[in-house]
Design an enzyme around this catalytic site. Structure first.
Site, PDB file in Angstrom:
ATOM      1  N   ASP A  33       0.852  -1.197   0.000  1.00 47.58           N
ATOM      2  CA  ASP A  33       0.000   0.000   0.000  1.00 47.58           C
ATOM      3  C   ASP A  33       0.888   1.246   0.000  1.00 47.58           C
ATOM      4  O   ASP A  33       1.857   1.336   0.757  1.00 47.58           O
ATOM      5  CB  ASP A  33      -0.900  -0.014   1.247  1.00 47.58           C
ATOM      6  N   ILE A  34       0.530   2.202  -0.844  1.00 49.49           N
ATOM      7  CA  ILE A  34       1.334   3.420  -0.980  1.00 49.49           C
ATOM      8  C   ILE A  34       1.292   4.279   0.287  1.00 49.49           C
ATOM      9  O   ILE A  34       2.208   5.066   0.543  1.00 49.49           O
ATOM     10  CB  ILE A  34       0.870   4.221  -2.216  1.00 49.49           C
ATOM     11  N   GLU A  99     -12.049   3.636  -0.904  1.00 48.14           N
ATOM     12  CA  GLU A  99     -11.561   4.705  -1.803  1.00 48.14           C
ATOM     13  C   GLU A  99     -11.381   4.205  -3.228  1.00 48.14           C
ATOM     14  O   GLU A  99     -11.588   4.957  -4.177  1.00 48.14           O
ATOM     15  CB  GLU A  99     -10.208   5.234  -1.305  1.00 48.14           C
ATOM     16  N   VAL A 100     -10.950   2.975  -3.364  1.00 50.37           N
ATOM     17  CA  VAL A 100     -10.652   2.441  -4.704  1.00 50.37           C
ATOM     18  C   VAL A 100     -11.688   1.361  -5.044  1.00 50.37           C
ATOM     19  O   VAL A 100     -11.772   0.337  -4.337  1.00 50.37           O
ATOM     20  CB  VAL A 100      -9.225   1.859  -4.762  1.00 50.37           C
ATOM     21  N   HIS A 104     -10.397  -5.240  -2.870  1.00 57.05           N
ATOM     22  CA  HIS A 104      -9.053  -5.496  -2.343  1.00 57.05           C
ATOM     23  C   HIS A 104      -9.137  -5.859  -0.876  1.00 57.05           C
ATOM     24  O   HIS A 104     -10.008  -5.371  -0.154  1.00 57.05           O
ATOM     25  CB  HIS A 104      -8.140  -4.277  -2.528  1.00 57.05           C
ATOM     26  N   HIS A 106      -6.914  -5.638   2.507  1.00 61.65           N
ATOM     27  CA  HIS A 106      -5.738  -5.096   3.185  1.00 61.65           C
ATOM     28  C   HIS A 106      -5.209  -6.161   4.141  1.00 61.65           C
ATOM     29  O   HIS A 106      -5.987  -6.750   4.896  1.00 61.65           O
ATOM     30  CB  HIS A 106      -6.105  -3.885   4.056  1.00 61.65           C
TER      31      HIS A 106
HETATM   32  P1  5GP Z   1      -9.688   1.551   0.554  1.00 63.62           P
HETATM   33  O1  5GP Z   1      -9.934   2.791   1.326  1.00 63.62           O
HETATM   34  O2  5GP Z   1     -10.321   1.603  -0.816  1.00 63.62           O
HETATM   35  O3  5GP Z   1     -10.030   0.291   1.302  1.00 63.62           O
HETATM   36  O4  5GP Z   1      -8.116   1.443   0.381  1.00 63.62           O
HETATM   37  C1  5GP Z   1      -7.434   1.917  -0.737  1.00 63.62           C
HETATM   38  C2  5GP Z   1      -5.973   1.840  -0.430  1.00 63.62           C
HETATM   39  O5  5GP Z   1      -5.258   1.995  -1.637  1.00 63.62           O
HETATM   40  C3  5GP Z   1      -5.470   2.934   0.525  1.00 63.62           C
HETATM   41  O6  5GP Z   1      -4.918   2.328   1.692  1.00 63.62           O
HETATM   42  C4  5GP Z   1      -4.418   3.694  -0.301  1.00 63.62           C
HETATM   43  O7  5GP Z   1      -3.290   4.069   0.459  1.00 63.62           O
HETATM   44  C5  5GP Z   1      -4.067   2.705  -1.388  1.00 63.62           C
HETATM   45  N1  5GP Z   1      -3.675   3.312  -2.640  1.00 63.62           N
HETATM   46  C6  5GP Z   1      -4.315   4.327  -3.293  1.00 63.62           C
HETATM   47  N2  5GP Z   1      -3.686   4.621  -4.440  1.00 63.62           N
HETATM   48  C7  5GP Z   1      -2.624   3.759  -4.523  1.00 63.62           C
HETATM   49  C8  5GP Z   1      -1.579   3.582  -5.499  1.00 63.62           C
HETATM   50  O8  5GP Z   1      -1.508   4.262  -6.519  1.00 63.62           O
HETATM   51  N3  5GP Z   1      -0.677   2.607  -5.248  1.00 63.62           N
HETATM   52  C9  5GP Z   1      -0.729   1.828  -4.122  1.00 63.62           C
HETATM   53  N4  5GP Z   1       0.223   0.893  -3.977  1.00 63.62           N
HETATM   54  N5  5GP Z   1      -1.693   1.971  -3.190  1.00 63.62           N
HETATM   55  C10 5GP Z   1      -2.629   2.941  -3.393  1.00 63.62           C
END
Ligand code: 5GP
Length: 119
Positions: A33-34, A99-100, A104, A106
């Protein structure tokens, strides 16, 4: 919700943007994760176009589901997370803080992770 081909994980799967990969097979890709929230913070995503865990479980094939969760377990084992423990999270939709919009999981570990839910 329709799948958005321009989401950031679709771009990583296509190789349009880079990621620090830790594992890949026919069904899954795992990468760091970035914005790591723990010493180990890896995301495992299916290769198929699924918006969320709900979408994945409802519409993916049994082969994809088995392949994906085998990969999640393999990554957790290979990263040495299992002995001391870790947290796995799949945020979904607005209330889940997703967010994405590509399903996925984590994997967070390497230290004691805090409360399961905080306001
Ligand atoms: P969500 O909130 O959707 O569960 O988590 C999305 C995750 O994707 C976040 O923890 C965020 O840091 C990670 N993320 C967002 N953009 C990128 C990216 O371009 N590369 C990587 N490796 N992680 C990302």
């Amino acid at each position: 919700m329709a799948y958005d081909d321009n989401n950031v994980f679709a771009k990583i799967l296509r190789g349009d943007i880079p990621a620090k990969k830790v594992y890949e097979d026919d069904f899954a890709l795992a990468f760091h994760d970035i914005g790591a929230k723990a010493p180990v913070h890896v995301l495992v995503i299916p290769k198929g176009k699924y918006v969320s865990i709900a979408d994945f479980g409802a519409t993916a094939s049994e082969k994809e589901i088995a392949g994906f969760y085998r990969a999640v377990s393999k990554v957790a084992n290979d990263l040495g997370l299992v002995k001391e423990g870790f947290r796995s999270i799949a945020n979904t939709g607005i209330n889940g803080g997703q967010e994405v919009p590509h399903f996925h999981v984590h994997l967070l570990g390497g230290k004691k992770i805090g409360p399961m839910v905080s306001d």
